[in-house]
Every structure is written in structure tokens, then in C-alpha cells.
Design a protein around this motif. Structure first.
Motif, PDB file in Angstrom:
ATOM      1  N   VAL A  99       0.810  -0.936   0.246  1.00 44.19           N
ATOM      2  CA  VAL A  99      -0.404   0.204   0.236  1.00 44.19           C
ATOM      3  C   VAL A  99       0.583   1.299  -0.412  1.00 44.19           C
ATOM      4  N   MET A 100       1.124   0.858   0.513  1.00 40.30           N
ATOM      5  CA  MET A 100       3.076   2.197   0.940  1.00 40.30           C
ATOM      6  C   MET A 100       3.635   2.834  -1.026  1.00 40.30           C
ATOM      7  N   LEU A 101       3.145   2.149  -1.852  1.00 41.24           N
ATOM      8  CA  LEU A 101       3.810   2.185  -3.286  1.00 41.24           C
ATOM      9  C   LEU A 101       2.544   3.132  -4.014  1.00 41.24           C
ATOM     10  N   LEU A 102       1.376   3.080  -3.000  1.00 35.54           N
ATOM     11  CA  LEU A 102       0.434   4.149  -3.839  1.00 35.54           C
ATOM     12  C   LEU A 102       0.084   5.284  -3.111  1.00 35.54           C
ATOM     13  N   TRP A 103       0.550   6.602  -4.458  1.00 43.25           N
ATOM     14  CA  TRP A 103       0.098   7.680  -3.702  1.00 43.25           C
ATOM     15  C   TRP A 103      -0.695   8.127  -2.646  1.00 43.25           C
ATOM     16  N   GLY A 104      -0.510   8.801  -1.407  1.00 47.18           N
ATOM     17  CA  GLY A 104      -1.170   9.765  -1.015  1.00 47.18           C
ATOM     18  C   GLY A 104      -2.147   8.522   0.123  1.00 47.18           C
TER      19      GLY A 104
END
Length: 107
Positions: A99-104
Motif C-alpha cells: 500500500v506504501m506504493l500508492l500515492w497519498g
């Protein structure tokens, strides 16, 4: 034949095979039309005495420090590619969750 000459000859043979293979892949008629040649000229160049000309051309390419690769290949500076890999690995090691790969997201 010296070791360097043997390596150069081996590379020239590899390039020669690559050219002949590309002629098969692209079709002799297409290649002839692209060059503005008569259809039979490609056959004459790839066979018989003129085939030696292709091999000598391959030796010239190798002696100039060049190589034959398919057009779809891309070249990368090895130093820059290594730097990018190092940065990529460091970034990926910091991730704990996809999930840390998703912006915001996941903040």
C-alpha cells in the motif's frame, strides 16, 4: 590465429548469423524494396562470393567497437543503470506494505 583475432572472428560470425536471420525474419523482398534493390540482389549478396562481403563488413563493425543488435533493443549506460538499481533496491527495502506504493494512501 591470436586469441584477440579468434574473439573478433567469433563476434563477426555472430553478427553474420544475425544479419542472415534478420533477412529471414523480415523477408528478402521487403529488405530489397527498402533498399531499392531488385529482389534477386539480396539473394546474390547473402550467397556466394558476396557473402564474404557481409562477413568482412561484420568484422569492420566489430573492429570499430560497434555491434549489431535488433532495433527493439535499448542501450543503457552501465554506470547509470547500476545507480538506478541501487536507488531502486534501497527504496524497495524501505517498503513495509505494498500500500506504501500508492500515492497519498497508507499514510
Amino acid at each position: 590465429m591470436s586469441q584477440v583475432s579468434l574473439i573478433d572472428h567469433t563476434k563477426a560470425n555472430k553478427y553474420h548469423r544475425a544479419i542472415l536471420s534478420a533477412l529471414v525474419d523480415h523477408g528478402q523482398n521487403h529488405v530489397a524494396q527498402s533498399l531499392g534493390w531488385q529482389d534477386d540482389k539480396v539473394s546474390r549478396v547473402k550467397g556466394g562470393d558476396r557473402s564474404l562481403a557481409i562477413h568482412e563488413f561484420c568484422q569492420l563493425i566489430n573492429a570499430c567497437g560497434l555491434k549489431i543488435v535488433p532495433q527493439a533493443y535499448q542501450c543503457f549506460d552501465p554506470v547509470k543503470a547500476q545507480a538506478m538499481m541501487t536507488l531502486y533496491k534501497a527504496a524497495m527495502e524501505r517498503l513495509e506494505d505494498p500500500v506504501m506504493l500508492l500515492w497519498g494512501e497508507g499514510e
